[in-house]
Design a protein around this motif. Sequence first.
Motif, PDB file in Angstrom:
ATOM      1  N   TYR A   5       0.855  -1.194   0.000  1.00  0.00           N
ATOM      2  CA  TYR A   5       0.000   0.000   0.000  1.00  0.00           C
ATOM      3  C   TYR A   5       0.888   1.240   0.000  1.00  0.00           C
ATOM      4  N   ALA A   6       0.453   2.250  -0.719  1.00  0.00           N
ATOM      5  CA  ALA A   6       1.223   3.495  -0.811  1.00  0.00           C
ATOM      6  C   ALA A   6       0.251   4.634  -1.091  1.00  0.00           C
ATOM      7  N   ARG A   7       0.744   5.828  -0.942  1.00  0.00           N
ATOM      8  CA  ARG A   7      -0.040   7.015  -1.279  1.00  0.00           C
ATOM      9  C   ARG A   7       0.468   7.539  -2.615  1.00  0.00           C
ATOM     10  N   PHE A   8      -0.432   7.592  -3.592  1.00  0.00           N
ATOM     11  CA  PHE A   8      -0.097   8.121  -4.905  1.00  0.00           C
ATOM     12  C   PHE A   8      -0.687   9.519  -5.015  1.00  0.00           C
ATOM     13  N   GLU A   9       0.099  10.459  -5.441  1.00  0.00           N
ATOM     14  CA  GLU A   9      -0.359  11.848  -5.539  1.00  0.00           C
ATOM     15  C   GLU A   9      -0.943  12.184  -6.911  1.00  0.00           C
ATOM     16  N   ASP A  10      -0.742  11.315  -7.897  1.00  0.00           N
ATOM     17  CA  ASP A  10      -1.140  11.645  -9.269  1.00  0.00           C
ATOM     18  C   ASP A  10      -2.476  11.045  -9.690  1.00  0.00           C
TER      19      ASP A  10
ATOM     20  N   HIS B  82      -3.399   2.097  -3.773  1.00  0.00           N
ATOM     21  CA  HIS B  82      -3.476   3.395  -3.088  1.00  0.00           C
ATOM     22  C   HIS B  82      -4.116   3.158  -1.733  1.00  0.00           C
ATOM     23  N   GLU B  83      -3.466   3.602  -0.699  1.00  0.00           N
ATOM     24  CA  GLU B  83      -3.907   3.289   0.665  1.00  0.00           C
ATOM     25  C   GLU B  83      -5.231   3.934   1.060  1.00  0.00           C
TER      26      GLU B  83
END
Length: 151
Positions: A30-35, A53-54
């Motif tokens: 899991y990660a945070r994607f800004e785009d 996306h978290e």
Amino acid sequence: MYEKITKLIKKFKSNDPFVIANGLNIHIRYARFEDGTRGLYYKTLRQRFIVLHEDLSEEWMKFVCAHEIGHNRLHPGLSRFWLDEHTLSNPGKYEREANQFAVNLLIPDSLLLNGMTIYEAALVCGVPLELAHFKKRPEPKGNSWNSSLTK
């Protein structure tokens, strides 16, 4: 595509993409994607990963995981990064195929054969309504790949 879905469901006795990913030894991260990216699939050093996306809802997490499994099964050896940088290929084709894979994995044919509309089945199965149109309408015969699958 449908044969691949059938084999996965039979092998893992589930259409849950998290169960299938685990069985295929695909690591979920899991990660945070800004785009605006919801998820991605990649392979590195013989390890396979799905990154989600978290902040996605449970419905979207399930769909995106199924979509990324679609990339793994339908487009082995291809990565979005490689396509973008090394080819003139339109990645939209691969995204559409992965969406079709995900929807057909998540919505059992039996629901449609029992009279539900594609959109009703999508609601029951937690598939985002805007993607329900990717579901292939099954032929009315008793040997549908998932006619006995229950939720």
